[in-house]
Scaffold this active site. Structure first.
Site, PDB file in Angstrom:
ATOM      1  N   GLN A 266       0.883  -1.047  -0.002  1.00 29.63           N
ATOM      2  CA  GLN A 266      -0.097  -0.045  -0.037  1.00 29.63           C
ATOM      3  C   GLN A 266       1.020   1.276   0.146  1.00 29.63           C
ATOM      4  O   GLN A 266       1.426   1.599   1.108  1.00 29.63           O
ATOM      5  CB  GLN A 266      -0.859  -0.088   1.173  1.00 29.63           C
ATOM      6  CG  GLN A 266      -1.714  -1.289   1.426  1.00 29.63           C
ATOM      7  CD  GLN A 266      -2.859  -1.520   0.402  1.00 29.63           C
ATOM      8  OE1 GLN A 266      -3.674  -0.666   0.304  1.00 29.63           O
ATOM      9  NE2 GLN A 266      -2.935  -2.562  -0.286  1.00 29.63           N
TER      10      GLN A 266
ATOM     11  N   ALA B 132     -11.559   3.350   3.487  1.00 29.92           N
ATOM     12  CA  ALA B 132     -10.668   2.499   3.127  1.00 29.92           C
ATOM     13  C   ALA B 132     -10.001   2.887   2.026  1.00 29.92           C
ATOM     14  O   ALA B 132      -9.996   4.100   1.517  1.00 29.92           O
ATOM     15  CB  ALA B 132     -11.413   1.070   2.484  1.00 29.92           C
ATOM     16  N   HIS B 133      -8.787   2.118   1.451  1.00 27.77           N
ATOM     17  CA  HIS B 133      -7.853   2.667   0.616  1.00 27.77           C
ATOM     18  C   HIS B 133      -8.413   3.168  -0.654  1.00 27.77           C
ATOM     19  O   HIS B 133      -9.423   2.681  -1.311  1.00 27.77           O
ATOM     20  CB  HIS B 133      -6.771   1.741   0.259  1.00 27.77           C
ATOM     21  CG  HIS B 133      -7.176   0.316  -0.265  1.00 27.77           C
ATOM     22  ND1 HIS B 133      -6.316  -0.704  -0.375  1.00 27.77           N
ATOM     23  CD2 HIS B 133      -8.362  -0.152  -0.089  1.00 27.77           C
ATOM     24  CE1 HIS B 133      -7.013  -1.534  -0.648  1.00 27.77           C
ATOM     25  NE2 HIS B 133      -8.088  -1.323  -0.578  1.00 27.77           N
ATOM     26  N   ASN B 134      -7.984   4.465  -1.113  1.00 29.77           N
ATOM     27  CA  ASN B 134      -8.440   4.996  -2.706  1.00 29.77           C
ATOM     28  C   ASN B 134      -9.754   5.436  -2.766  1.00 29.77           C
ATOM     29  O   ASN B 134     -10.150   5.890  -3.658  1.00 29.77           O
ATOM     30  CB  ASN B 134      -8.238   3.989  -3.627  1.00 29.77           C
ATOM     31  CG  ASN B 134      -6.576   3.782  -3.939  1.00 29.77           C
ATOM     32  OD1 ASN B 134      -5.945   2.998  -3.127  1.00 29.77           O
ATOM     33  ND2 ASN B 134      -6.079   4.551  -4.796  1.00 29.77           N
TER      34      ASN B 134
END
Lengths: 348, 348, 348
Positions: free
Chosen positions: C199, C240-242
């Site tokens: 990540q 969460a990511h992105n």
């Protein structure tokens, strides 16, 4: 990273149509919706085709058979996701290195054992009888309780708590804010008051487990709450006392697992799933997001909904409920037909 | 612990069938599914009978009337759960003791008042005007804000925050990562932007309250957010500004209670329950896990589902929805019958 | 505050009926259900009229057209909520001031840049390459990672984590326990094990964002997880990511937003809402509490339920399900009617 489109294509081993843009330079990797000039992105999911058609990226990695005209220079490769991952890895900033040693602000009990190569960051507290394995990093401000054993090559982020007597294997990764070994939530009602039931067990976390930020795993009433090797747990998850998770499970954010529930290996729980206590999910069970699981389920079951049922049943049920108005109309027509029937003398 | 089966039976005052295993030694307490050689476990719930029949424990405490043949030596007692709890208590590791005094790394305002016997652990910060009661433990890395008053015999785990002016009674137990007194979530839309509404009240927590790891309780817009005496709150719960919880409530993990909601005494909220703001639940209301409560409810109501309804109605509703396919088939048969009726001339 | 009722009325510019109580003194502001002697409260919502009729407050601010007899002295003003807010603001305790400077217990990398007027509280850690803007407060025990940039006039509560390379704008407010920049939850299954996908991106938080206690925002797989200017996020939220949130959104407690989901501007998500990944909600979308959003939705849609649907459809659906028993009875009557029809020879 800083590439011309031509150099980029060479790096990923891809094909592209020659043109004036091949000298354009790429210096960042982005997703399709976010990409702008100077960015490289990648395309595999047809869901993103409309976005790609207006995308302002300089280059895009696409599958070999992709032929749509799109604004970025299309570089054809066998596996765009993998090629993009390789790019990322090659150009990612190096991970932060925490040099071995004990920071002078850390407070360690005299008998705490710190193995070679471990890194104890500022303001850490390590209590009596604790052991930290080789090359393990304990993040700033973390608290390691009495008699805790942590294996080798673990990484604890800043501000992690591991309370007394809990055990961590090797290569365990705890993100910032995790609390391991808080008391289980157990009370007995006596004369209208809740009397605390002592929570005297531990939490045991096996090798290669990852636990997301601010997740909490409670110590057992007795014995252990146990997280099997290779299991990955997302942020803000609650795991109650005496729960047992098998190996290689995936537990998404905001899941809550009640006391003494047991999961087999390779179980997947979607976000916000809740499970009652004292039930068992077999190996390979999958549960859709937000489901409420009230009963045990055999291996490989796929569950959805509250109360959770096999996914195909639940999807049919959702569909039937959505069509309920049509059913009401059909009943109304039947009622009218019957009424007519009754009020009309039979044709002779 | 380290016992022969015979000694164990004597300790719990139980009966067992003589045999070669009476000299086998027991040194750990475990649940039925986890128990192995050298473990003692207990049996009360018939749900665990199949597991007990293949259990590898050395001994099991069973009820007086239990006669099934099982692998472990069965020791009959009047109340196996209670006998087991006594065993646990007798052999539990002693709870960690935090000696009185102020650790030299703690940072205390000059006018902070620390009562006799209090234990201020490493890296604690205590701001101006704060008071800590007798024998209270403030865990490592905790932050006690300006003007906070904490009573006697409280236990705050590592890394707890109690923000300015909040009040805690006696024997309050806050687990690691708890945040008391963050701002309530209040904004006013002005010209398309959200303008913060000052949150000037406090949180008041009465005697004998326990709050689980990483739970958050917001300060009031004005006045107080108030947690009544003896109430127990699990991990990762969110309690919004101006909420009032009565005495001796049980609030399970991941519950979210919106602003200005009020709970009576002895209310129980299951895991992941959500409540809208400005409603009131009477004394003794119980709400099943994952329910969404949108309306006030009188004392002793038992609620379930989203939107929450009395539990027997909701269970009937779940059953009706599960049988919906059968209803569709009945309507289809009626439609066919009517059609036949209409196309057949009446029998003469 | 300490007022006579007469002085209070003068302060808010209100009218009241003369009487013996005008000399009674008011020294606290409270809500109607909590108010007692010496308190001033306010009334706008008819839901609280029954409570007001038994309220023991000394004074209450009411609308100009309010004529009900109530126990407190009623002071009539044009806008009671606004007048009350002004009272609160005037008499609120002054916010805690954190004087500029770096506490000696803070641990700063040599090259960390701290702008003028910033306040670095005790036990803070600031890593290499980090920059802290003018007048920004970093709360006690917080961790600021390598290369993090934080703007001016930000406020980070105690025990906040901002991990490596994340970026914060100006006037950002992070409450205690927030974790910015934990790894996204991304794994690839290889030979039955979950292998971590690096990540390597960051979190970017724009100006005027507020983030509630113990909320977690994960770093991007690549590129950035991005929170738009003016967006307000409550406690215990998982992002969460992105994920990309637009400007001026409101995200209530316990919301979970899965990877790569995108929200427009002025989106409102109620408490405990879950969103699957890779979907998009247009500007001004509103989602009711506990809903599960599985599909993209155009601007201004108002959604409710799991799976989420337009709110009027979902409310009709709830109503239809609640009336299902009546439908079953109608079908039963039809079945009986048909049976009778068939067994009765037509009347001649």
């Amino acid at each position: 990273m800083d590439f011309s489109v031509q150099e980029l294509a060479a790096f990923v081993g891809g094909q592209f149509a020659a043109g004036p843009s091949v000298e354009a330079r790429v210096h960042r990797a982005s997703s399709i919706p976010e990409a702008g000039e100077g960015d490289v992105t990648f395309y595999t999911n047809p869901r993103y085709l409309p976005a790609l058609k207006t995308c302002r990226a300089t280059a895009v990695l696409v599958p070999d058979n992709f032929t749509e005209p799109v604004p970025p220079v299309a570089i054809r490769v066998a596996d765009p996701a993998r090629a993009f991952a390789e790019l990322l890895e090659r150009f990612a900033p190096p991970p932060v290195a925490y040099p071995p040693g004990i920071h002078p602000t850390a407070v360690l009990a005299n008998d705490a054992e710190i193995a070679e190569g471990a890194s104890i960051q500022p303001h850490v507290v390590i209590e009596a009888g604790a052991r930290i394995g080789a090359r393990t990093v304990i993040g700033a401000g973390s608290y390691i309780g009495h008699g805790v054993h942590i294996g080798a090559d673990c990484h604890l982020g800043p501000r992690v708590t591991v309370a007394a007597r809990c055990l961590l294997g090797d290569r365990v990764n705890l993100h910032s804010g995790v609390v391991i070994g808080g008391d289980g939530f157990g009370f007995e009602l006596a004369a209208d008051r809740h009397v605390k039931i002592p929570q005297t067990g531990i939490v045991q976390i096996d090798d290669d487990v990852e636990v997301g930020a601010n997740t909490t795993i409670d110590r057992a009433r007795f014995g252990r709450t146990w997280i099997g090797a290779g299991t990955k747990i997302d942020n803000l998850v609650q795991i109650a006392h005496n729960v047992v998770l098998g190996r290689h499970c995936i537990i998404c954010a905001h899941v809550g697992i009640s006391g003494s529930a047991r999961l087999g290996n390779h179980v997947v729980l979607g976000g916000q799933v809740g499970m009652v206590g004292h039930i068992e999910l077999g190996d390979g069970v999958q549960v859709g997001a937000q489901s409420g699981v009230g009963k045990s389920a055999p291996p490989k079951t796929v569950l959805l909904g509250t109360p959770a049922a096999p996914i195909h049943e639940m999807k049919q049920q959702y569909a039937r409920v959505a069509r309920l108005e049509k059913l009401v109309q059909r009943v109304r027509r039947l009622e009218e037909a019957i009424k007519t029937e009754r009020s009309t003398p039979p044709a002779l």
